[in-house]
Design a protein around this motif. Structure first.
Motif, PDB file in Angstrom:
ATOM      1  N   ILE A 175       0.839  -1.202   0.000  1.00 16.17           N
ATOM      2  CA  ILE A 175       0.000   0.000   0.000  1.00 16.17           C
ATOM      3  C   ILE A 175       0.870   1.248   0.000  1.00 16.17           C
ATOM      4  O   ILE A 175       0.640   2.191  -0.774  1.00 16.17           O
ATOM      5  N   SER A 176       1.886   1.264   0.841  1.00 15.71           N
ATOM      6  CA  SER A 176       2.786   2.406   0.927  1.00 15.71           C
ATOM      7  C   SER A 176       3.492   2.648  -0.405  1.00 15.71           C
ATOM      8  O   SER A 176       3.578   3.784  -0.892  1.00 15.71           O
ATOM      9  N   ASN A 214       3.106   6.005  -2.804  1.00 16.95           N
ATOM     10  CA  ASN A 214       4.290   6.815  -3.113  1.00 16.95           C
ATOM     11  C   ASN A 214       4.658   6.797  -4.592  1.00 16.95           C
ATOM     12  O   ASN A 214       5.104   7.803  -5.132  1.00 16.95           O
ATOM     13  N   ARG A 215       4.455   5.680  -5.226  1.00 14.45           N
ATOM     14  CA  ARG A 215       4.845   5.558  -6.627  1.00 14.45           C
ATOM     15  C   ARG A 215       3.897   6.302  -7.555  1.00 14.45           C
ATOM     16  O   ARG A 215       4.298   6.803  -8.594  1.00 14.45           O
ATOM     17  N   ASN A 216       2.623   6.393  -7.178  1.00 12.25           N
ATOM     18  CA  ASN A 216       1.607   6.934  -8.082  1.00 12.25           C
ATOM     19  C   ASN A 216       0.983   8.236  -7.620  1.00 12.25           C
ATOM     20  O   ASN A 216      -0.050   8.644  -8.140  1.00 12.25           O
ATOM     21  N   TYR A 253      -3.151  11.276  -4.360  1.00 15.55           N
ATOM     22  CA  TYR A 253      -3.240   9.977  -5.017  1.00 15.55           C
ATOM     23  C   TYR A 253      -4.606   9.867  -5.696  1.00 15.55           C
ATOM     24  O   TYR A 253      -5.641  10.015  -5.037  1.00 15.55           O
ATOM     25  N   TYR A 254      -4.607   9.655  -6.996  1.00 15.18           N
ATOM     26  CA  TYR A 254      -5.846   9.439  -7.752  1.00 15.18           C
ATOM     27  C   TYR A 254      -5.831   8.020  -8.316  1.00 15.18           C
ATOM     28  O   TYR A 254      -4.876   7.646  -9.019  1.00 15.18           O
ATOM     29  N   ALA A 296      -3.394   6.447 -11.214  1.00 15.89           N
ATOM     30  CA  ALA A 296      -2.501   5.371 -10.786  1.00 15.89           C
ATOM     31  C   ALA A 296      -2.638   4.163 -11.714  1.00 15.89           C
ATOM     32  O   ALA A 296      -1.642   3.539 -12.085  1.00 15.89           O
ATOM     33  N   GLN A 297      -3.859   3.834 -12.103  1.00 15.81           N
ATOM     34  CA  GLN A 297      -4.092   2.711 -13.013  1.00 15.81           C
ATOM     35  C   GLN A 297      -3.461   2.993 -14.380  1.00 15.81           C
ATOM     36  O   GLN A 297      -2.840   2.121 -14.979  1.00 15.81           O
ATOM     37  N   TYR A 298      -3.602   4.231 -14.847  1.00 14.19           N
ATOM     38  CA  TYR A 298      -3.011   4.624 -16.123  1.00 14.19           C
ATOM     39  C   TYR A 298      -1.484   4.498 -16.067  1.00 14.19           C
ATOM     40  O   TYR A 298      -0.859   3.969 -16.989  1.00 14.19           O
ATOM     41  N   LEU A 299      -0.883   4.981 -14.980  1.00 16.27           N
ATOM     42  CA  LEU A 299       0.570   4.894 -14.822  1.00 16.27           C
ATOM     43  C   LEU A 299       1.028   3.436 -14.766  1.00 16.27           C
ATOM     44  O   LEU A 299       2.046   3.066 -15.354  1.00 16.27           O
ATOM     45  N   TYR A 300       0.266   2.603 -14.057  1.00 14.52           N
ATOM     46  CA  TYR A 300       0.580   1.171 -13.974  1.00 14.52           C
ATOM     47  C   TYR A 300       0.557   0.538 -15.366  1.00 14.52           C
ATOM     48  O   TYR A 300       1.474  -0.187 -15.749  1.00 14.52           O
TER      49      TYR A 300
END
Length: 96
Positions: free
Chosen positions: A38-39, A43-45, A58-59, A63-67
């Motif tokens: 989770i952390s 932090n990544r997104n 955090y959105y 985050a899904q798009y970046l992944y």
């Protein structure tokens, strides 16, 4: 090594839990995930927001798009030279 990637539903839950004031460990427990997962996800997104100073948010959809973008780029690119392509075609022609 056996693991599952986070889904968009889990990312939406992280967003809602985080906005309601839950900590990383509580979110992890609710989603049956490791606190480090989770952390790392948050932090990544996280995205820089605001005009003054550094304010991060955090959105889940971002985050899904970046992944998905990272996932697409992580594989080795296939580079086929015309010489290699001709060689392959010659060998296939010999077999048939």
């Amino acid at each position: 090594m056996n693991y599952k990637h986070l889904t968009i539903n889990e990312r939406c839950c992280i967003y809602q839990f985080k906005n309601s004031g839950m900590g990383v460990r509580a979110i992890a427990k609710a989603l049956h995930r490791s606190p480090s997962t989770i952390s790392r996800e948050i932090n990544r997104n996280k995205i820089e927001s605001g005009s003054k100073g550094r304010f991060y948010i955090y959105y889940p959809h971002k985050a899904q798009y970046l992944y998905e973008s990272r996932r697409k780029e992580c594989h080795r690119k296939i580079i086929i030279d015309t010489n290699v392509l001709n060689y392959i075609e010659e060998k296939i022609a010999l077999v048939t």
